[in-house]
Design an enzyme around this catalytic site. Structure first.
Site, mmCIF file in Angstrom:
data_model
loop_
_atom_site.group_PDB
_atom_site.id
_atom_site.type_symbol
_atom_site.label_atom_id
_atom_site.label_comp_id
_atom_site.label_asym_id
_atom_site.label_seq_id
_atom_site.Cartn_x
_atom_site.Cartn_y
_atom_site.Cartn_z
ATOM 1 N N ALA A 73 0.827 -1.202 0.000
ATOM 2 C CA ALA A 73 0.000 0.000 0.000
ATOM 3 C C ALA A 73 0.862 1.251 0.000
ATOM 4 C CB ALA A 73 -0.935 -0.008 1.208
ATOM 5 N N GLU A 74 1.994 1.230 0.725
ATOM 6 C CA GLU A 74 2.838 2.412 0.782
ATOM 7 C C GLU A 74 4.307 2.040 0.903
ATOM 8 O OE1 GLU A 74 0.563 5.720 0.232
ATOM 9 O OE2 GLU A 74 -0.126 4.168 1.600
ATOM 10 N N THR A 75 5.135 2.781 0.166
ATOM 11 C CA THR A 75 6.585 2.754 0.337
ATOM 12 C C THR A 75 7.009 4.165 0.714
ATOM 13 O OG1 THR A 75 6.915 0.948 -1.230
ATOM 14 C CG2 THR A 75 8.801 2.354 -0.778
#
Length: 262
Positions: free
Chosen positions: A45-47
């Site tokens: 979902a997020e880096t």
């Protein structure tokens, strides 16, 4: 080129729960297109990417499809990595980002995010959202996301939205929320327009959820649960124009990304 990464499950005290985030501590910024490709490669979902600028860490967040202006779980994961993998001293870490100044402090086993409150306003899209969600919507509010208030926790858990239609709605995504059975409120978050069909646990949506439920329930301190398949518990406090969001985190992987020919 080799880049060190750390994967953290945020808003969880055990592996394989909460919301996974990838964290890169960089010496200097990479090209935006390269950071986007790295985020797409990890497909989480997020880096988060961090660069030290003065006394604070500049933080940026990428989904597999787009950069976003604010992300709670990946900020919590980034603070966890700085404290536990890189030996950051003290009990607080300051971040800067497109949404302004952020701070994460240690509170026993928890980390506490200090984010701006984002009180929602009434939205005119209720009938359209009700059709897309396939369930009655009692109220519809909006900030950078749409917030649909449903009748019960059971309705939140059972919600099966039309994701292609939801992706065409205004804003980053749609939050569904209701009073909780064991928590003050529960929620889920769908954002297919930015590459996330359903986010497991979303800190940033609680910048809007906290002021909404604080006013509705008449209390500043709230227990929250994001009832995705992985699930995650958040402890939220409305503090004037700020929201404090507390949770735990656990490291699940570390390694190096090898990049050649870019």
């Amino acid at each position: 080129m080799a880049l060190e990464f750390h994967q953290v499950d945020a808003f969880s005290d055990r592996p394989f729960a909460g919301n996974p985030a990838m964290v890169y501590r960089l010496e200097c910024w990479l090209d935006d297109s390269l950071m986007q490709r790295i985020a797409a490669e990890h497909n989480l979902a997020e880096t988060a990417f961090l660069v030290k600028e003065g006394a604070a860490w500049h933080i940026r967040w990428f989904t597999p499809a787009a950069e976003v202006p604010l992300c709670g779980h990946a900020t919590l994961a980034s603070a966890f990595v700085l404290f536990n993998c890189y030996g950051e001293s003290g009990d607080a870490i300051d971040f800067t980002c497109k949404s302004g100044a952020l701070r994460v402090t240690r509170d026993g086993e928890r980390l506490v995010l200090d984010f701006p409150a984002n009180s929602p306003k009434p939205s005119a899209h209720r009938q359209e959202v009700e059709r897309i969600l396939g369930t009655p919507v009692l109220e519809l509010w909006e900030t950078s996301e749409l917030l649909a208030v449903l009748p019960s926790e059971a309705a939140v858990r059972a919600c099966q939205p039309d994701l292609p239609a939801l992706a065409r709605l205004p804003g980053l995504g749609v939050i569904v929320s209701a009073p909780g059975e064991r928590h003050d409120f529960v929620s889920r978050y769908f954002a297919p327009g930015i590459g996330i069909d359903e986010d497991p646990v979303t800190g940033s949506t609680h910048c809007a959820l906290t002021p909404y439920w604080a006013e509705r329930l008449g209390k500043r301190e709230l227990s929250a649960f994001q009832c995705s398949a992985r699930g995650g518990e958040l402890h939220c406090t409305l503090d004037g124009e700020r929201v404090k969001i507390a949770g735990q985190a656990v490291l699940v992987a570390s390694g190096r990304l090898q990049i050649a020919g870019v």
